[in-house]
Design a protein around this motif. Structure first.
Motif, PDB file in Angstrom:
ATOM      1  N   LEU A  19     -47.257 -15.850  -4.372  1.00  0.00           N
ATOM      2  CA  LEU A  19     -46.529 -14.973  -3.463  1.00  0.00           C
ATOM      3  C   LEU A  19     -47.230 -13.623  -3.322  1.00  0.00           C
ATOM      4  O   LEU A  19     -47.393 -13.107  -2.211  1.00  0.00           O
ATOM      5  CB  LEU A  19     -45.099 -14.787  -3.965  1.00  0.00           C
ATOM      6  CG  LEU A  19     -44.129 -14.086  -3.052  1.00  0.00           C
ATOM      7  CD1 LEU A  19     -43.915 -14.885  -1.781  1.00  0.00           C
ATOM      8  CD2 LEU A  19     -42.805 -13.870  -3.760  1.00  0.00           C
ATOM      9  N   ALA A  20     -47.679 -13.058  -4.427  1.00  0.00           N
ATOM     10  CA  ALA A  20     -48.384 -11.774  -4.383  1.00  0.00           C
ATOM     11  C   ALA A  20     -49.703 -11.905  -3.620  1.00  0.00           C
ATOM     12  O   ALA A  20     -50.032 -11.055  -2.783  1.00  0.00           O
ATOM     13  CB  ALA A  20     -48.635 -11.263  -5.801  1.00  0.00           C
ATOM     14  N   ALA A  21     -50.448 -12.973  -3.888  1.00  0.00           N
ATOM     15  CA  ALA A  21     -51.708 -13.183  -3.174  1.00  0.00           C
ATOM     16  C   ALA A  21     -51.466 -13.376  -1.683  1.00  0.00           C
ATOM     17  O   ALA A  21     -52.225 -12.877  -0.838  1.00  0.00           O
ATOM     18  CB  ALA A  21     -52.438 -14.393  -3.746  1.00  0.00           C
ATOM     19  N   GLY A  22     -50.394 -14.063  -1.342  1.00  0.00           N
ATOM     20  CA  GLY A  22     -50.059 -14.268   0.061  1.00  0.00           C
ATOM     21  C   GLY A  22     -49.698 -12.981   0.761  1.00  0.00           C
ATOM     22  O   GLY A  22     -50.124 -12.732   1.896  1.00  0.00           O
ATOM     23  N   PHE A  23     -48.920 -12.126   0.098  1.00  0.00           N
ATOM     24  CA  PHE A  23     -48.569 -10.847   0.715  1.00  0.00           C
ATOM     25  C   PHE A  23     -49.785  -9.940   0.843  1.00  0.00           C
ATOM     26  O   PHE A  23     -49.913  -9.197   1.821  1.00  0.00           O
ATOM     27  CB  PHE A  23     -47.455 -10.144  -0.055  1.00  0.00           C
ATOM     28  CG  PHE A  23     -46.083 -10.549   0.392  1.00  0.00           C
ATOM     29  CD1 PHE A  23     -45.681 -10.343   1.701  1.00  0.00           C
ATOM     30  CD2 PHE A  23     -45.202 -11.132  -0.483  1.00  0.00           C
ATOM     31  CE1 PHE A  23     -44.421 -10.713   2.130  1.00  0.00           C
ATOM     32  CE2 PHE A  23     -43.932 -11.507  -0.076  1.00  0.00           C
ATOM     33  CZ  PHE A  23     -43.543 -11.301   1.239  1.00  0.00           C
ATOM     34  N   LEU A  80     -46.158 -12.996   6.525  1.00  0.00           N
ATOM     35  CA  LEU A  80     -45.550 -14.298   6.248  1.00  0.00           C
ATOM     36  C   LEU A  80     -46.550 -15.435   6.450  1.00  0.00           C
ATOM     37  O   LEU A  80     -46.536 -16.421   5.709  1.00  0.00           O
ATOM     38  CB  LEU A  80     -44.313 -14.501   7.122  1.00  0.00           C
ATOM     39  CG  LEU A  80     -43.180 -13.511   6.873  1.00  0.00           C
ATOM     40  CD1 LEU A  80     -42.037 -13.764   7.838  1.00  0.00           C
ATOM     41  CD2 LEU A  80     -42.703 -13.567   5.445  1.00  0.00           C
ATOM     42  N   VAL A  81     -47.438 -15.288   7.415  1.00  0.00           N
ATOM     43  CA  VAL A  81     -48.510 -16.268   7.607  1.00  0.00           C
ATOM     44  C   VAL A  81     -49.425 -16.271   6.382  1.00  0.00           C
ATOM     45  O   VAL A  81     -49.862 -17.333   5.921  1.00  0.00           O
ATOM     46  CB  VAL A  81     -49.307 -15.971   8.897  1.00  0.00           C
ATOM     47  CG1 VAL A  81     -50.593 -16.777   8.969  1.00  0.00           C
ATOM     48  CG2 VAL A  81     -48.448 -16.248  10.114  1.00  0.00           C
ATOM     49  N   GLY A  82     -49.706 -15.101   5.826  1.00  0.00           N
ATOM     50  CA  GLY A  82     -50.523 -15.017   4.611  1.00  0.00           C
ATOM     51  C   GLY A  82     -49.867 -15.713   3.438  1.00  0.00           C
ATOM     52  O   GLY A  82     -50.527 -16.408   2.665  1.00  0.00           O
ATOM     53  N   VAL A  83     -48.560 -15.568   3.293  1.00  0.00           N
ATOM     54  CA  VAL A  83     -47.834 -16.260   2.221  1.00  0.00           C
ATOM     55  C   VAL A  83     -47.900 -17.765   2.430  1.00  0.00           C
ATOM     56  O   VAL A  83     -48.131 -18.531   1.490  1.00  0.00           O
ATOM     57  CB  VAL A  83     -46.367 -15.778   2.147  1.00  0.00           C
ATOM     58  CG1 VAL A  83     -45.547 -16.635   1.211  1.00  0.00           C
ATOM     59  CG2 VAL A  83     -46.314 -14.326   1.703  1.00  0.00           C
TER      60      VAL A  83
END
Length: 94
Positions: A19-23, A80-83
């Motif tokens: 989640l952190a990497a995605g954000f 959200l796309v990154g997450v």
């Protein structure tokens, strides 16, 4: 059985890391889009976000005073796309 217990203990940390990497990846995508996309509806749609904030929180412990915050999270469509991308990559690896 021991492998399953070890895996279940690491699961929350793994999900928090994804989640952190995605954000972080989504925030990077948002900043790139804000910088390089031409002004228009697409740029507004992709980069407009909701920013909930908490703080500042003042704490007075008689001999020690300090303040925390404000802490804010900028959530846009690209974050959200990154997450989602981080989740799909992590799912394909593990």
């Amino acid at each position: 059985m021991a492998t399953r217990n070890t895996s279940s203990r690491r699961r929350p940390r793994f999900h928090a890391g994804v989640l952190a990497a995605g954000f972080i990846a989504g925030g990077l995508l948002t900043q790139v889009a804000r910088r390089f996309l031409p002004p228009g509806a697409v740029k507004e749609f992709l980069t407009t976000g909701v920013t909930p904030a908490l703080g500042p929180l003042s704490i007075d412990l008689v001999i020690l005073k300090f303040a925390l915050g404000p802490i804010a999270l900028d959530v846009s469509l690209l974050s959200l796309v990154g997450v989602l991308l981080a989740y799909l990559i992590a799912r394909s690896l593990f």
